[in-house]
Structures are given as structure tokens and as C-alpha cells.
Design a protein around this motif. Sequence first.
Motif, PDB file in Angstrom:
ATOM      1  N   LEU A 124      -0.704   8.607   4.449  1.00  0.00           N
ATOM      2  CA  LEU A 124       0.040   8.210   3.252  1.00  0.00           C
ATOM      3  C   LEU A 124      -0.830   7.474   2.246  1.00  0.00           C
ATOM      4  O   LEU A 124      -0.495   7.359   1.088  1.00  0.00           O
ATOM      5  CB  LEU A 124       1.221   7.324   3.650  1.00  0.00           C
ATOM      6  CG  LEU A 124       2.340   8.046   4.405  1.00  0.00           C
ATOM      7  CD1 LEU A 124       3.327   7.049   4.958  1.00  0.00           C
ATOM      8  CD2 LEU A 124       3.036   9.031   3.486  1.00  0.00           C
ATOM      9  N   LEU A 125      -1.972   6.956   2.719  1.00  0.00           N
ATOM     10  CA  LEU A 125      -2.851   6.190   1.827  1.00  0.00           C
ATOM     11  C   LEU A 125      -3.739   7.099   0.992  1.00  0.00           C
ATOM     12  O   LEU A 125      -4.251   6.703  -0.039  1.00  0.00           O
ATOM     13  CB  LEU A 125      -3.767   5.276   2.648  1.00  0.00           C
ATOM     14  CG  LEU A 125      -3.105   4.163   3.443  1.00  0.00           C
ATOM     15  CD1 LEU A 125      -4.137   3.447   4.285  1.00  0.00           C
ATOM     16  CD2 LEU A 125      -2.432   3.179   2.502  1.00  0.00           C
ATOM     17  N   LYS A 126      -3.946   8.318   1.448  1.00  0.00           N
ATOM     18  CA  LYS A 126      -4.935   9.200   0.811  1.00  0.00           C
ATOM     19  C   LYS A 126      -4.406   9.786  -0.493  1.00  0.00           C
ATOM     20  O   LYS A 126      -3.259  10.208  -0.558  1.00  0.00           O
ATOM     21  CB  LYS A 126      -5.307  10.341   1.755  1.00  0.00           C
ATOM     22  CG  LYS A 126      -5.866   9.899   3.091  1.00  0.00           C
ATOM     23  CD  LYS A 126      -7.301   9.454   2.945  1.00  0.00           C
ATOM     24  CE  LYS A 126      -7.932   9.180   4.281  1.00  0.00           C
ATOM     25  NZ  LYS A 126      -7.283   8.091   5.031  1.00  0.00           N
ATOM     26  N   PRO A 127      -5.277   9.830  -1.503  1.00  0.00           N
ATOM     27  CA  PRO A 127      -4.852  10.360  -2.793  1.00  0.00           C
ATOM     28  C   PRO A 127      -4.811  11.885  -2.786  1.00  0.00           C
ATOM     29  O   PRO A 127      -5.565  12.546  -3.502  1.00  0.00           O
ATOM     30  CB  PRO A 127      -5.930   9.841  -3.744  1.00  0.00           C
ATOM     31  CG  PRO A 127      -7.130   9.714  -2.907  1.00  0.00           C
ATOM     32  CD  PRO A 127      -6.652   9.360  -1.530  1.00  0.00           C
ATOM     33  N   ILE A 128      -3.962  12.440  -1.978  1.00  0.00           N
ATOM     34  CA  ILE A 128      -3.871  13.881  -1.844  1.00  0.00           C
ATOM     35  C   ILE A 128      -2.473  14.151  -1.320  1.00  0.00           C
ATOM     36  O   ILE A 128      -1.887  13.288  -0.665  1.00  0.00           O
ATOM     37  CB  ILE A 128      -4.966  14.375  -0.865  1.00  0.00           C
ATOM     38  CG1 ILE A 128      -5.040  15.892  -0.826  1.00  0.00           C
ATOM     39  CG2 ILE A 128      -4.759  13.858   0.535  1.00  0.00           C
ATOM     40  CD1 ILE A 128      -6.252  16.384  -0.033  1.00  0.00           C
TER      41      ILE A 128
ATOM     42  N   ASN B  52      -1.201   9.472  -6.837  1.00  0.00           N
ATOM     43  CA  ASN B  52      -2.592   9.690  -6.443  1.00  0.00           C
ATOM     44  C   ASN B  52      -3.538   8.770  -7.208  1.00  0.00           C
ATOM     45  O   ASN B  52      -4.542   8.319  -6.678  1.00  0.00           O
ATOM     46  CB  ASN B  52      -2.998  11.145  -6.660  1.00  0.00           C
ATOM     47  CG  ASN B  52      -2.434  12.028  -5.567  1.00  0.00           C
ATOM     48  OD1 ASN B  52      -1.985  11.532  -4.531  1.00  0.00           O
ATOM     49  ND2 ASN B  52      -2.446  13.330  -5.789  1.00  0.00           N
TER      50      ASN B  52
ATOM     51  N   ARG C 179      -3.513   5.605  -5.370  1.00  0.00           N
ATOM     52  CA  ARG C 179      -4.124   5.684  -4.043  1.00  0.00           C
ATOM     53  C   ARG C 179      -5.640   5.825  -4.089  1.00  0.00           C
ATOM     54  O   ARG C 179      -6.317   5.543  -3.110  1.00  0.00           O
ATOM     55  CB  ARG C 179      -3.496   6.845  -3.265  1.00  0.00           C
ATOM     56  CG  ARG C 179      -2.012   6.588  -2.995  1.00  0.00           C
ATOM     57  CD  ARG C 179      -1.448   7.498  -1.955  1.00  0.00           C
ATOM     58  NE  ARG C 179      -1.234   8.852  -2.423  1.00  0.00           N
ATOM     59  CZ  ARG C 179      -0.487   9.745  -1.765  1.00  0.00           C
ATOM     60  NH1 ARG C 179       0.089   9.401  -0.636  1.00  0.00           N
ATOM     61  NH2 ARG C 179      -0.323  10.960  -2.226  1.00  0.00           N
ATOM     62  N   ARG C 180      -6.149   6.241  -5.241  1.00  0.00           N
ATOM     63  CA  ARG C 180      -7.598   6.322  -5.377  1.00  0.00           C
ATOM     64  C   ARG C 180      -8.223   4.948  -5.630  1.00  0.00           C
ATOM     65  O   ARG C 180      -9.432   4.793  -5.590  1.00  0.00           O
ATOM     66  CB  ARG C 180      -7.960   7.240  -6.551  1.00  0.00           C
ATOM     67  CG  ARG C 180      -8.609   8.540  -6.126  1.00  0.00           C
ATOM     68  CD  ARG C 180      -9.112   9.302  -7.315  1.00  0.00           C
ATOM     69  NE  ARG C 180      -8.034   9.996  -7.992  1.00  0.00           N
ATOM     70  CZ  ARG C 180      -7.508  11.148  -7.560  1.00  0.00           C
ATOM     71  NH1 ARG C 180      -7.982  11.715  -6.489  1.00  0.00           N
ATOM     72  NH2 ARG C 180      -6.531  11.729  -8.215  1.00  0.00           N
TER      73      ARG C 180
ATOM     74  N   PHE D  84      -7.174   1.775  -4.246  1.00  0.00           N
ATOM     75  CA  PHE D  84      -7.086   0.672  -3.286  1.00  0.00           C
ATOM     76  C   PHE D  84      -7.415   1.208  -1.902  1.00  0.00           C
ATOM     77  O   PHE D  84      -7.579   2.403  -1.701  1.00  0.00           O
ATOM     78  CB  PHE D  84      -5.685   0.046  -3.305  1.00  0.00           C
ATOM     79  CG  PHE D  84      -4.681   0.814  -2.506  1.00  0.00           C
ATOM     80  CD1 PHE D  84      -4.031   1.891  -3.055  1.00  0.00           C
ATOM     81  CD2 PHE D  84      -4.414   0.468  -1.186  1.00  0.00           C
ATOM     82  CE1 PHE D  84      -3.119   2.620  -2.314  1.00  0.00           C
ATOM     83  CE2 PHE D  84      -3.496   1.191  -0.436  1.00  0.00           C
ATOM     84  CZ  PHE D  84      -2.849   2.270  -1.014  1.00  0.00           C
TER      85      PHE D  84
ATOM     86  N   ILE E  13     -11.663  14.125  -0.390  1.00  0.00           N
ATOM     87  CA  ILE E  13     -10.299  13.713  -0.722  1.00  0.00           C
ATOM     88  C   ILE E  13     -10.281  12.790  -1.943  1.00  0.00           C
ATOM     89  O   ILE E  13      -9.450  12.921  -2.823  1.00  0.00           O
ATOM     90  CB  ILE E  13      -9.643  13.023   0.492  1.00  0.00           C
ATOM     91  CG1 ILE E  13      -9.361  14.060   1.574  1.00  0.00           C
ATOM     92  CG2 ILE E  13      -8.356  12.317   0.099  1.00  0.00           C
ATOM     93  CD1 ILE E  13      -8.795  13.492   2.853  1.00  0.00           C
ATOM     94  N   TYR E  14     -11.242  11.869  -1.976  1.00  0.00           N
ATOM     95  CA  TYR E  14     -11.271  10.913  -3.086  1.00  0.00           C
ATOM     96  C   TYR E  14     -12.075  11.440  -4.271  1.00  0.00           C
ATOM     97  O   TYR E  14     -12.259  10.758  -5.264  1.00  0.00           O
ATOM     98  CB  TYR E  14     -11.854   9.569  -2.622  1.00  0.00           C
ATOM     99  CG  TYR E  14     -10.885   8.760  -1.803  1.00  0.00           C
ATOM    100  CD1 TYR E  14      -9.998   7.875  -2.411  1.00  0.00           C
ATOM    101  CD2 TYR E  14     -10.831   8.894  -0.422  1.00  0.00           C
ATOM    102  CE1 TYR E  14      -9.101   7.134  -1.661  1.00  0.00           C
ATOM    103  CE2 TYR E  14      -9.937   8.163   0.328  1.00  0.00           C
ATOM    104  CZ  TYR E  14      -9.077   7.281  -0.294  1.00  0.00           C
ATOM    105  OH  TYR E  14      -8.182   6.554   0.450  1.00  0.00           O
TER     106      TYR E  14
ATOM    107  N   ARG F 130       3.610   6.275  -4.510  1.00  0.00           N
ATOM    108  CA  ARG F 130       2.452   6.975  -3.942  1.00  0.00           C
ATOM    109  C   ARG F 130       1.749   7.876  -4.956  1.00  0.00           C
ATOM    110  O   ARG F 130       1.446   9.034  -4.672  1.00  0.00           O
ATOM    111  CB  ARG F 130       2.850   7.778  -2.705  1.00  0.00           C
ATOM    112  CG  ARG F 130       3.429   6.905  -1.629  1.00  0.00           C
ATOM    113  CD  ARG F 130       3.818   7.682  -0.393  1.00  0.00           C
ATOM    114  NE  ARG F 130       4.515   6.813   0.534  1.00  0.00           N
ATOM    115  CZ  ARG F 130       5.637   7.158   1.184  1.00  0.00           C
ATOM    116  NH1 ARG F 130       6.149   8.346   1.020  1.00  0.00           N
ATOM    117  NH2 ARG F 130       6.212   6.303   1.993  1.00  0.00           N
TER     118      ARG F 130
ATOM    119  N   SER G  75       0.828  -1.208   0.000  1.00  0.00           N
ATOM    120  CA  SER G  75       0.000   0.000   0.000  1.00  0.00           C
ATOM    121  C   SER G  75       0.866   1.262   0.000  1.00  0.00           C
ATOM    122  O   SER G  75       0.348   2.358   0.100  1.00  0.00           O
ATOM    123  CB  SER G  75      -0.981  -0.009   1.159  1.00  0.00           C
ATOM    124  OG  SER G  75      -0.380  -0.465   2.327  1.00  0.00           O
TER     125      SER G  75
END
Lengths: 342, 262
Positions: free
Chosen positions: B84-88, A93, A96-97, A99, A125-126, A91, A71
Motif C-alpha cells: 500500500l505504500l508503493k506509488p504504483i 501516487n 507515496r513517492r 514519504f 516502482i519509484y 493513497r 502513511s
Amino acid sequence: MSVIEIEALEKSYRVYQKKEGLWASVRGLFHREYRDVRAVRGIDLQVEAGEFVAFLGPNGAGKTTTLKLLSGVINPTSGKARVLGFVPWNRDNDYRRRFALVMGQKNQLWWDLPAQESFRLHQQIYRIETKQFQDTLDELTDLLAVRDLLGQPVRELSLGERMKMELCAALLHSPEVLFLDEPTIGLDVVAQHNIQRFLRYYQEERKTTILLTSHYMKDIAALCKRVVIMADGEIKYDDSLAGIVDRFSSHKIVTVLLNDGTQAEKLRDYGEVLSVEAPRVRLRIERERISATLSLILDRFLLDDVAVEDPPLEDVIADFFTQVSNKGSDDASDPFPTEVQA
Amino acid sequence: MTFRVNFLIQCISSVSWSAMNYGFFEIVFSYTGSIGADSGWGKYEYFVFLATTWLINSLIQTFCMPNAQEFSELIRTGNLDFALLKPIDTQFLISFQKVEWSSLTNGFMGLGVLIYSLSQLASRSPTPLVLSPLTIVLYIFYLGCGAAILYSVMISLAATSIWLGRNQSLYNFWFYITNFSRYPMEIYARSWGLPLFVLFTFVIPVLVVVNVPARLLADPLQSQDTWKWPLAGFALFATGMSLFVSRLIFKAALRSYRSASS
């Protein structure tokens, strides 16, 4: 192309070894001893789209570290991995969107606020469209039966309710890959069962690729066809759940119901006796000798009934874990020798 | 603001701190007319300076301090995982997660002192202070620059917790460094003050944080024209560099993040 591709992935940590006492602490300021911990030792793994894979292994086997690498939370020491075509620790974006990671031991929802507010932030955020957000949220809260709890501060929810909220949060953006790290830890049997049912339903509906670590065999038996066993940072087994018993258990359990209960003691010559409740006797017999031994018993005793079973999965795995963790240590003997009780 | 009493107590302690600070300098200026001879920093010029310090500090304490502190804590507990997981952008996310509204009270105190001092300076003899709209715009702009520099220093300090495991001295460091930004630059003009001046202007540029906006507004008489604009230009450069360097430190720190057991 596989959804998850891992090649020779390795992660080691340098850990400071602190000795006991004040003097040692002062010395530690000037001279430190470190130990290298190889949490993940060059593993290879491929997971196809829509698979539900269980990660099993004793504590410290490297399961969680593997999930964290996949992750992108931590960077590896060496090796490669791709998930959905992305290198996780870059990382992106876009990655990260797509999973989500749920950790049973940690919570990402705001402690003092209702879950609803955390969900709203997630939506922003998403960048989930309002209509889609509302539909997904309705579906998830109905399935998990937590709709009434949305407005309650998270710190006032029970552990089970909180875990359900965590799952909601993780699934709001409909991830294609889901990493679950002990999602049922500390939950009672009913709550565990509910979460299992939800996960099974959700996975069948959405065909999400899921990697699950858990210590509860029931979770795994209920959900996963494929099981990966990790120990000492290596993958020791990667196949079906049923195959574990064939692979790691060298014995079978034979239960005989004697016509004449007084002969029970004589059965000790044929295998390890696990229990005697005359006229019923349970024996542990090596796999290769099972047919020969059975025909001998049938020859010499008059039986009312006989049953041959595999030992319970938990015991097989526990034995295997014990073997692995004792390997290489000075004290290889089991401090609590117990008989297998089924 | 979930906890009302807590919020109230924080407001009260903020206000008392400001009041004591103000009182202290009232006492100082009862003994002397200005800081140093001919520096131009008289009582009300200095109170403009003090008010500017409060304004910037309150911005930092409202928006940055709680987040920097939280950031250190996230690293220690391993809860940074979720950020760290967030798409931002992670730096954006952790920098503006929390707002400590009670610290804004300091800012209001600052604003009050500022307006009062400026009104006093408007009747300054022999050269009364006249404020143009441009001065006010520049003042606000440089307040922002000052806040950005302090933010950079703070986020860099907080990011070091990734390597140090725990950085409880964050606040101490912060206090030591920003302590130097609280007085007009002129006081460093003598003997061993010079190395300090160089260090806190060119290496960790905290000296320009308050000095530039306060100087623009209070317009102390002596130190004019020759280096007022070069200093303002340098402040702009320093702001850009601080943000850039703190970004690099932040990124490098994330690469070394180890998470924590779970």
C-alpha cells in the motif's frame, strides 16, 4: 504550512472476543461478542518541515496506528490529516513517492533474494533515474557499511544488517517525510548506536521530517528534540525531552556524603532513603520540599559532599506509563514495588 | 526458481496430473463416441476442449494463483502495508509479484494434446476441420479473455480475506467454481442443469471461459451459427464486467484493511 497536520484523528477497531474452549467456539459461529478498541482518540498534532519528533508511549498506546494512518495504510474512523498537503488514505501516487515507512518488526525486502534485487525493483516502482539511484545507493551503503552485503540473500543477513538494508530501501527515493516504527528493536547496543548515528547524520544533511517511535530512551535522547507521549490513544505530552522530567517527576534524588557514617540511619526522617552505603546515602525528596529539607540537613549534619539530581528519564517515563495503564483498572497497585535505582 | 529440486518436483507432479486426466477421458471415450447425442463433442473435439482447459489453467496457475494466495497471506500477516505504500497501483503490484514457472508445464502438455487432437480432426469425416488464421487469432484472444475472467474471480475471492481475516477456503471455493467450467455447456442443457447454466454463465461467468475458445477451434458440428457469435460477443462483455466488478471489490476491500499488530 506544516508538513504534517492532524486534526481530531480517530481510529477504532471492532475486535471479536473469543472465549476459551470448543463449546465457546461453536457458539461464536452464531453469536459473537465484539469490543470496540479506540486505538487513536481524536488527536491533534502539527509537525514542521525538518523536525525530528519522537513518539513515546507504552505498548498499545496508538503510536503505530498513528503512523499507519499517516502513511495511508489504514483509513481512519473520523478526523482529518494532511501530510505534505495530501490526505494519506487517498493513497495518491504523488504522495507515496514522497514519504517512506520503516517498520522494525516487518520486512519488505524479498526474503530469498539479495537486497540488491529488491532495490532494483524499487528503482522501477519509484521511477528513480539510474544515475541518481546509483549515487543514492552508494551513499547509503557507504554510510551504513553494507556495500559488501548487497549480493547476499536477505535471509542470510543478521538482524542488524537486515535493518540497515530496510533503511536503504526506504531512503532510495529520498523521501521528504520518514516514519520510523521502532527501527532499532531487537538490535544490540552497537547496531543501535550505528543506526542512531546514521539517522542523525542523514537528518541533518537532508532536513527530512522524521517521526520516530521507539522504546529505547537512548534513541530518543540521541535524536529528537521534540517528544510526543501517547497513552490510551491520546497525546499526553508534546514538548521537549528535558521538559518530561519537570512535568512528570515530582521528586529529586539527593546524594549526601556524611562526615560521620554512623548517622546515616537518622536521615530517614528527611526523605525516602533509596540506598545506604555509609557514609554515602541516597534520598528521594519531593520537589517542593527540596530547599527546605536540604537546609535542615545542612544544619544538623556535617557533610563532605552533596549532589541533587533529577531521577533518570527512563524511570520517570516508566512511572508515568504505569500510572496511565493502572488508571481505571481495579488493581491499581504495582505488582512489583521497586525502589528507584540509579 | 531459487529452489531447484522443489521446482523439479512441481513440474513432475503437474505432468503426472495431466497424464492421469488424459488417461481418464481416454477411458470415458472407450465407452462412448461423444458427450450426449448429437452434441458434436466427439473424442477429439473434447480433447481440444480439455487442452484449452489446461492452457487457461496453466496461465492462471503460473501468473495468478501464487499471487492470489500470497495476497491472502499478506492480509493476514499485515504485510500488505508495504504494497500500500508503493506509488504504483496496488492491484497491479500484488497481481503480478510472483510467477510460478513450474505450472507452465501443464500448458505445454495442453499444447501437445491440442496439436495432436487438431491433426486428428483435420481428417474428420464427413466435414474435416480447416483452420483459418482468423480462427487461431480469435482462439488466442479468447484464451486471454478466459484467463481474465478467472483472474477476476480469483482476485475477488482473495480480497474477501480482508473482511474474513482468514480465507483458507480460497482454494476450495476456487475448485468448486471452476469445476463447472471444465465441461462443454451442452451437458447443462437438461432439467436441473439449467439453473447451473444460468448461474455460471450470467452471474459468475466461468462457463464461457473454456467454452468460447474451444468452440471456436474445435467447431463441434451441431451447435453452429445460430448462437456461436452471440456467445462470443457475450464472452467479451463478461470479461469486461468481471474485470470491472473485481476492481470494485478490490478497492472496497482495501478501504477496510486493518493491518496487523507490529
